[in-house]
Motif scaffolding. Structure first.
Motif, PDB file in Angstrom:
ATOM      1  N   PRO A   1      46.669  -8.964 -25.814  1.00 23.36           N
ATOM      2  CA  PRO A   1      46.793  -9.761 -24.588  1.00 23.36           C
ATOM      3  C   PRO A   1      46.026 -11.081 -24.656  1.00 23.36           C
ATOM      4  O   PRO A   1      44.959 -11.180 -25.263  1.00 23.36           O
ATOM      5  N   TYR A   2      46.625 -12.069 -23.995  1.00 23.21           N
ATOM      6  CA  TYR A   2      46.146 -13.452 -24.001  1.00 23.21           C
ATOM      7  C   TYR A   2      45.412 -13.739 -22.705  1.00 23.21           C
ATOM      8  O   TYR A   2      46.022 -13.958 -21.661  1.00 23.21           O
ATOM      9  N   PHE A   3      44.069 -13.718 -22.759  1.00 23.09           N
ATOM     10  CA  PHE A   3      43.238 -14.050 -21.621  1.00 23.09           C
ATOM     11  C   PHE A   3      42.243 -15.130 -22.043  1.00 23.09           C
ATOM     12  O   PHE A   3      42.171 -15.508 -23.212  1.00 23.09           O
ATOM     13  N   GLY A   4      41.466 -15.609 -21.085  1.00 30.06           N
ATOM     14  CA  GLY A   4      40.470 -16.638 -21.399  1.00 30.06           C
ATOM     15  C   GLY A   4      39.438 -16.741 -20.302  1.00 30.06           C
ATOM     16  O   GLY A   4      39.450 -15.977 -19.335  1.00 30.06           O
ATOM     17  N   SER A   5      38.543 -17.704 -20.446  1.00 32.71           N
ATOM     18  CA  SER A   5      37.514 -17.972 -19.445  1.00 32.71           C
ATOM     19  C   SER A   5      36.821 -19.269 -19.826  1.00 32.71           C
ATOM     20  O   SER A   5      37.000 -19.783 -20.933  1.00 32.71           O
ATOM     21  N   GLN A   6      36.047 -19.795 -18.902  1.00 34.75           N
ATOM     22  CA  GLN A   6      35.260 -20.983 -19.205  1.00 34.75           C
ATOM     23  C   GLN A   6      34.228 -20.684 -20.291  1.00 34.75           C
ATOM     24  O   GLN A   6      33.880 -21.549 -21.093  1.00 34.75           O
ATOM     25  N   ARG A   7      33.763 -19.452 -20.305  1.00 36.38           N
ATOM     26  CA  ARG A   7      32.775 -19.044 -21.316  1.00 36.38           C
ATOM     27  C   ARG A   7      33.482 -18.687 -22.621  1.00 36.38           C
ATOM     28  O   ARG A   7      34.436 -17.933 -22.648  1.00 36.38           O
ATOM     29  N   ARG A   8      32.975 -19.222 -23.721  1.00 30.61           N
ATOM     30  CA  ARG A   8      33.546 -18.943 -25.027  1.00 30.61           C
ATOM     31  C   ARG A   8      33.107 -17.560 -25.525  1.00 30.61           C
ATOM     32  O   ARG A   8      32.016 -17.096 -25.219  1.00 30.61           O
ATOM     33  N   THR A   9      33.967 -16.948 -26.325  1.00 29.98           N
ATOM     34  CA  THR A   9      33.608 -15.695 -26.969  1.00 29.98           C
ATOM     35  C   THR A   9      32.901 -15.996 -28.290  1.00 29.98           C
ATOM     36  O   THR A   9      32.843 -17.141 -28.743  1.00 29.98           O
ATOM     37  N   VAL A  10      32.377 -14.947 -28.917  1.00 28.69           N
ATOM     38  CA  VAL A  10      31.714 -15.095 -30.208  1.00 28.69           C
ATOM     39  C   VAL A  10      32.676 -15.657 -31.246  1.00 28.69           C
ATOM     40  O   VAL A  10      32.340 -16.566 -32.014  1.00 28.69           O
ATOM     41  N   LEU A  11      33.890 -15.133 -31.285  1.00 23.87           N
ATOM     42  CA  LEU A  11      34.876 -15.623 -32.243  1.00 23.87           C
ATOM     43  C   LEU A  11      35.228 -17.089 -32.002  1.00 23.87           C
ATOM     44  O   LEU A  11      35.445 -17.858 -32.938  1.00 23.87           O
ATOM     45  N   GLU A  12      35.279 -17.475 -30.739  1.00 25.46           N
ATOM     46  CA  GLU A  12      35.637 -18.860 -30.410  1.00 25.46           C
ATOM     47  C   GLU A  12      34.530 -19.841 -30.792  1.00 25.46           C
ATOM     48  O   GLU A  12      34.798 -21.028 -30.996  1.00 25.46           O
ATOM     49  N   MET A  13      33.296 -19.353 -30.899  1.00 29.43           N
ATOM     50  CA  MET A  13      32.180 -20.218 -31.269  1.00 29.43           C
ATOM     51  C   MET A  13      31.825 -20.124 -32.753  1.00 29.43           C
ATOM     52  O   MET A  13      30.905 -20.798 -33.218  1.00 29.43           O
ATOM     53  N   ALA A  14      32.552 -19.299 -33.480  1.00 28.53           N
ATOM     54  CA  ALA A  14      32.227 -19.076 -34.890  1.00 28.53           C
ATOM     55  C   ALA A  14      32.598 -20.273 -35.757  1.00 28.53           C
ATOM     56  O   ALA A  14      33.486 -21.068 -35.412  1.00 28.53           O
ATOM     57  N   ASP A  15      31.921 -20.411 -36.871  1.00 27.73           N
ATOM     58  CA  ASP A  15      32.268 -21.452 -37.838  1.00 27.73           C
ATOM     59  C   ASP A  15      33.703 -21.243 -38.312  1.00 27.73           C
ATOM     60  O   ASP A  15      34.123 -20.118 -38.592  1.00 27.73           O
TER      61      ASP A  15
END
Length: 332
Positions: free
Chosen positions: A207-221
């Motif tokens: 499922p495709y969800f999101g938020s203003q806060r980034r996840t760990v994967l989204e902040m990864a190198d």
């Protein structure tokens, strides 16, 4: 929306005259799949599609139906062959992925996956083509897809392919953005006292969800490309003036009372080990459990990427997914 999945995110081509295109700037693009221009026009590129067929060489037949001609909203139905003609069978309503902006139930991957799933689960499958963003931003997709439930209940007595449909055993599923839609349609069904079908379970796939806060994967190198593509599809689909904490993006922002959560159906969330969106799916399952939803489970496909079942509808991993989904449906 991960860039690795955009190879299949294309549905049709809307030609733009060269003289007009030269005066416009491109404001969003998934190269080779979708282009959005400064005047609001959209170009989508052609993808290989499968026609419906009332012949049934693979154990099912299919046809296209009109859900709402005024919008328009259409769907493809899959009916499995079975000698058990006297028995009522469940209905699976499916919503395709594509970041709310691209996709179609007619694509080859969806056609073969859902046709085979109808056979494996002995279910009538209704796969919905809803209106797309950015021309039709959220919550249009939610409203369009909910109308499919009204269609099923209203056409039960007149549509021959629904003759054996058990409206007390309706399931909602979809991949990526379609998994998001399944969640929202379930909420609308809970709140609609006039709803004439019983939602027994949800089966969101990656499922495709999101938020203003980034996840760990989204902040990864190394995640910059995936994040940029993900952000682009949310910009295309979210209502004007909304951010990623819009209820349709961030599932934690929905306002539901405890009594409504108690009526939420059983859920099995499917995630893929190599999927950029995996964290969101895991968090979604945990969120439902915290809200007291009964029968929440999480199933992970090892070594697989986002929506692999659409890329490889005849793979061993896809066959396993169909088996798992069938077991869930037949146990509820």
């Amino acid at each position: 929306m991960s860039s690795q999945i955009n190879i299949f995110l294309a549905v049709q081509e809307l030609p733009t005259p060269k003289s007009r295109a030269s005066k416009m700037s491109m404001v969003a693009e998934a190269p080779g799949y979708i282009q959005v221009f400064s005047d609001g026009s959209v170009k989508r590129f052609a993808s290989e599609v499968a026609p419906p067929s009332i012949e049934s060489p693979n154990g099912y037949k299919s046809k296209d139906v009109i859900i709402d001609p005024s919008k328009p909203v259409t769907a493809r139905m899959f009916l499995p062959d079975t000698s058990e003609a006297a028995f009522q069978v469940p209905v699976l309503v499916y919503f395709h992925g594509g970041g709310f902006s691209i996709g179609s139930t007619t694509w080859l991957g969806y056609h073969y996956f859902l046709g085979d799933l109808s056979v494996a689960s002995k279910s009538i499958v209704l796969s919905v083509d809803y209106r797309l963003a950015p021309e039709n931003k959220l919550p249009t997709a939610y409203d369009d897809c909910y109308s499919a439930l009204d269609w099923v209940s209203s056409e039960k007595s007149s549509e021959p392919w629904l003759e054996r449909a058990d409206l007390s055993r309706v399931f909602l599923s979809g991949d990526s953005a379609g998994g998001n839609i399944a969640h929202q349609v379930a909420i609308k069904a809970i709140r609609d006292k006039a709803c004439r079908v019983k939602i027994k379970g949800l089966l969101p796939i990656h499922p495709y969800f999101g938020s203003q806060r980034r996840t760990v994967l989204e902040m990864a190198d190394g995640a910059a490309t995936d994040v940029a593509m993900n952000d682009m599809f949310w910009r295309l689909s979210l209502p004007d003036g909304s951010d990623r904490d819009y209820y349709g993006c961030n599932f934690e922002k929905v306002e539901m009372c405890n009594e409504e959560w108690r009526r939420f159906p059983a859920v099995v969330v499917y995630v893929a080990e190599l999927d950029f969106l995996k964290e969101r799916g895991v968090t979604y399952a945990e969120f439902l459990q915290k809200k007291g939803v009964k029968g929440v489970s999480l199933v992970e496909s090892e070594g697989e990427s986002h929506v692999y079942h659409v890329f490889r509808p005849e793979s061993e991993a896809t066959r396993l997914l169909q088996k798992q989904m069938s077991e869930f449906i037949n146990s509820h």
